[in-house]
Design an enzyme around this catalytic site. Structure first.
Site, short mmCIF file in Angstrom:
data_model
loop_
_atom_site.label_atom_id
_atom_site.label_comp_id
_atom_site.label_asym_id
_atom_site.label_seq_id
_atom_site.Cartn_x
_atom_site.Cartn_y
_atom_site.Cartn_z
N ARG A 1 -53.13 -54.31 33.73
CA ARG A 1 -53.57 -55.11 34.88
C ARG A 1 -54.87 -55.85 34.60
O ARG A 1 -55.34 -56.64 35.43
CB ARG A 1 -53.80 -54.20 36.11
CG ARG A 1 -52.54 -53.53 36.65
CD ARG A 1 -52.86 -52.58 37.80
NE ARG A 1 -52.88 -53.24 39.09
CZ ARG A 1 -51.91 -53.15 40.00
NH1 ARG A 1 -50.85 -52.41 39.79
NH2 ARG A 1 -52.00 -53.79 41.14
N TYR B 1 -55.61 -59.71 34.86
CA TYR B 1 -55.79 -60.21 36.22
C TYR B 1 -57.11 -59.72 36.81
O TYR B 1 -57.94 -60.51 37.27
CB TYR B 1 -54.61 -59.74 37.07
CG TYR B 1 -54.59 -60.27 38.49
CD1 TYR B 1 -54.28 -61.59 38.76
CD2 TYR B 1 -54.87 -59.41 39.57
CE1 TYR B 1 -54.24 -62.06 40.07
CE2 TYR B 1 -54.82 -59.88 40.88
CZ TYR B 1 -54.51 -61.20 41.13
OH TYR B 1 -54.48 -61.66 42.42
N THR C 1 -51.08 -45.89 49.24
CA THR C 1 -51.21 -46.70 50.46
C THR C 1 -51.63 -48.13 50.14
O THR C 1 -52.23 -48.41 49.12
CB THR C 1 -52.29 -46.11 51.41
OG1 THR C 1 -53.57 -46.26 50.79
CG2 THR C 1 -52.01 -44.66 51.72
P1 NAD Z 1 -48.41 -67.45 44.05
O1 NAD Z 1 -47.99 -67.00 42.70
O2 NAD Z 1 -47.39 -67.68 45.09
O3 NAD Z 1 -49.29 -68.77 43.93
C1 NAD Z 1 -50.10 -69.08 42.83
C2 NAD Z 1 -49.88 -70.56 42.48
O4 NAD Z 1 -50.71 -70.91 41.36
C3 NAD Z 1 -48.43 -70.85 42.07
O5 NAD Z 1 -47.97 -71.96 42.78
C4 NAD Z 1 -48.53 -71.13 40.56
O6 NAD Z 1 -47.53 -72.00 40.12
C5 NAD Z 1 -49.93 -71.69 40.45
N1 NAD Z 1 -50.52 -71.55 39.13
C6 NAD Z 1 -50.57 -70.44 38.34
N2 NAD Z 1 -51.23 -70.69 37.20
C7 NAD Z 1 -51.63 -72.00 37.26
C8 NAD Z 1 -52.35 -72.85 36.40
N3 NAD Z 1 -52.81 -72.42 35.21
N4 NAD Z 1 -52.56 -74.14 36.78
C9 NAD Z 1 -52.09 -74.60 37.97
N5 NAD Z 1 -51.40 -73.82 38.83
C10 NAD Z 1 -51.18 -72.55 38.48
O7 NAD Z 1 -49.50 -66.40 44.55
P2 NAD Z 1 -50.24 -66.28 45.96
O8 NAD Z 1 -49.88 -64.97 46.53
O9 NAD Z 1 -50.07 -67.52 46.75
O10 NAD Z 1 -51.75 -66.18 45.46
C11 NAD Z 1 -52.66 -67.26 45.56
C12 NAD Z 1 -54.05 -66.80 45.13
O11 NAD Z 1 -54.47 -65.72 45.95
C13 NAD Z 1 -54.09 -66.28 43.69
O12 NAD Z 1 -55.31 -66.72 43.09
C14 NAD Z 1 -54.10 -64.79 43.85
O13 NAD Z 1 -54.77 -64.16 42.79
C15 NAD Z 1 -54.83 -64.61 45.17
N6 NAD Z 1 -54.45 -63.34 45.83
C16 NAD Z 1 -53.26 -63.19 46.49
C17 NAD Z 1 -52.95 -61.98 47.10
C18 NAD Z 1 -51.67 -61.76 47.87
O14 NAD Z 1 -51.47 -60.67 48.42
N7 NAD Z 1 -50.78 -62.72 47.99
C19 NAD Z 1 -53.85 -60.91 47.02
C20 NAD Z 1 -55.03 -61.10 46.32
C21 NAD Z 1 -55.34 -62.32 45.75
N1 UDP Z 2 -44.03 -50.81 45.04
C1 UDP Z 2 -42.92 -50.01 45.28
N2 UDP Z 2 -41.69 -50.58 45.16
C2 UDP Z 2 -41.48 -51.88 44.86
C3 UDP Z 2 -42.61 -52.69 44.63
C4 UDP Z 2 -43.87 -52.13 44.72
O1 UDP Z 2 -43.05 -48.82 45.57
O2 UDP Z 2 -40.32 -52.30 44.79
C5 UDP Z 2 -45.37 -50.22 45.20
C6 UDP Z 2 -46.31 -50.47 44.03
O3 UDP Z 2 -46.14 -49.45 43.05
C7 UDP Z 2 -47.66 -50.40 44.69
C8 UDP Z 2 -47.41 -50.96 46.09
O4 UDP Z 2 -46.00 -50.86 46.29
O5 UDP Z 2 -48.09 -49.06 44.82
C9 UDP Z 2 -47.85 -52.40 46.26
O6 UDP Z 2 -47.32 -53.15 45.18
P1 UDP Z 2 -47.51 -54.73 45.07
O7 UDP Z 2 -47.02 -55.13 43.71
O8 UDP Z 2 -46.92 -55.40 46.25
O9 UDP Z 2 -49.08 -54.95 45.18
P2 UDP Z 2 -50.36 -54.34 44.40
O10 UDP Z 2 -49.93 -53.16 43.57
O11 UDP Z 2 -50.88 -55.45 43.58
O12 UDP Z 2 -51.25 -53.93 45.51
#
Ligand code: NAD
Ligand code: UDP
Ligand code: UDP
Length: 322
Positions: A148, A151, A216
């Site tokens: 991980r 990221y 959780t």
């Molecule tokens: P997503 O994968 O749907 O969107 C990310 C977008 O970035 C995609 O459209 C992808 O094509 C684009 N992308 C990736 N690499 C790129 C690059 N090098 N150049 C241009 N475009 C690029 O994900 P999301 O859930 O919409 O997440 C958006 C942002 O929010 C991310 O930075 C992610 O780390 C952050 N984030 C999301 C969550 C969540 O729960 N969804 C949680 C924490 C942080």
């Molecule tokens: N998870 C799960 N089954 C699935 C996908 C995810 O039990 O099919 C669990 C995963 O192991 C984690 C939690 O759900 O504990 C949230 O996972 P997700 O990938 O959505 O987000 P993140 O781990 O980045 O918080």
């Protein structure tokens, strides 16, 4: 909303074809701003922005933010980065490049334009937290060399860059730490838990619980999250973040699976191995967001899950027809 030309901003949203980016763009265009969506379509899809195709305030540019970008805008939201473990671990070197080189390029752009810049950071900067719930002053418990790390450490380094551009060059920055968010337009196959469970249940497949399901998470509905983004961007220059945005209502993964099955019916639950470094618990302390932004989430899991199920019902139906 109609807006006078003088108060209309040109706003760059990187990652705008993704889940969160496309919702953010809808809100910005709804407020009458012009949006330039920059995305390399790695995890995002044109489908998420199809409805904006001929909109006079919308423009799409296919571009990878690890490469320099010369455009003229008033504000920048930097969301580009694959967000789900499956996607960000697919090409971990590119993930770190996107977080770090991407941040450098977007900060360089903001510096040239003297533009306010927003960074989508993540609760992953806290790693597998030893403090619960997580407040912004917790420094985290992150493995620097695990699967991980591309990221987590990429996002941590991006935060460092944002704060150094702010301290050294006076750049106006806004850093948000996003906790697990769900809703319509999540990628159906990116392995995140809400989309996985909903799609599995709709297809009548078993729901895959990793580990014993006692870990959780706290799930925030996408509309609430975007409201938090806009409020943070609207604050004066003294507010930089980082600010947690998320829903503090915490559920075990097993509870989420049971809730999903109760709503959709039919499916059984099976267990599978827990991925390495999977955080055991996660819940945001949102006191700062409440105090500084007057923000708190409004949509609770039951309602948000219903809206998400509705979206995936159509989506799965269309996939099966195709
Ligand atoms: P997503 O994968 O749907 O969107 C990310 C977008 O970035 C995609 O459209 C992808 O094509 C684009 N992308 C990736 N690499 C790129 C690059 N090098 N150049 C241009 N475009 C690029 O994900 P999301 O859930 O919409 O997440 C958006 C942002 O929010 C991310 O930075 C992610 O780390 C952050 N984030 C999301 C969550 C969540 O729960 N969804 C949680 C924490 C942080
Ligand atoms: N998870 C799960 N089954 C699935 C996908 C995810 O039990 O099919 C669990 C995963 O192991 C984690 C939690 O759900 O504990 C949230 O996972 P997700 O990938 O959505 O987000 P993140 O781990 O980045 O918080
Ligand atoms: N950059 C960009 N667009 C701009 C200005 C800069 O993409 O409008 C990139 C540029 O490629 C550079 C990075 O942003 O590598 C960092 O810019 P900065 O001015 O901070 O650093 P320097 O150019 O001095 O290394």
């Amino acid at each position: 909303m109609a807006r006078l030309y003088e108060s209309r901003k040109r706003i760059l949203v990187t990652g705008g074809a993704g889940f969160l980016g496309s919702h953010l763009i809808d809100r910005l265009i709804g407020q009458g701003h012009e949006v330039l969506c920059v995305d390399n379509l790695f995890t995002g899809t044109k489908r998420n922005i199809d409805h904006l195709h001929n909109h006079p305030l919308f423009e799409f540019m296919r571009h990878d933010i690890t490469m320099p970008l010369y455009v003229e805008v008033d504000e920048i939201y930097n969301l580009a980065c694959p967000a789900s473990p499956i996607h960000y671990q697919h090409d971990p070197i590119q993930t770190t490049k996107t977080s770090v080189h991407g941040a450098i390029n977007m900060l360089g752009l903001a510096k040239r334009l003297r533009a306010k810049i927003f960074q989508a950071s993540t609760s992953e900067v806290y790693g597998d937290p030893t403090v619960h719930p997580q407040s912004e002053d917790y420094w985290g418990n992150v493995n620097p060399i695990g699967p991980r790390s591309c990221y987590d450490e990429g996002k941590r380094c991006a935060e460092t860059l944002f704060f150094d551009y702010h301290r050294q060059l006076g750049l106006p920055i806004k850093v948000v730490r996003i906790f697990n968010t769900y809703g319509p337009r999540m990628h159906h196959a990116d392995g995140r838990v809400v989309s996985n469970f909903v799609v599995q249940a709709l297809r009548g497949e078993p729901l895959t619980i990793y580990g014993d399901g006692s870990q959780t998470r706290s799930f925030c509905y996408v509309d609430d999250l975007i409201e938090g983004f806009l409020r943070l961007m609207d604050t004066d220059e003294t507010v930089t973040g980082p600010i947690n945005i998320g829903n503090p209502n915490e559920f075990t993964i097993r509870e989420l699976a049971e809730k999903t099955v109760a709503k959709i019916g039919g499916a059984e639950l099976i267990t599978m191995p827990l991925p390495r470094d999977d955080p055991k618990q996660r819940r945001p302390d949102i006191s700062k967001a409440k105090a500084l932004l007057g923000w708190e989430p409004k949509v609770q899991l039951d309602e948000g899950l219903d809206r998400t199920i509705e979206y995936f019902r159509d989506f799965v139906g269309q996939m099966e027809e195709a």
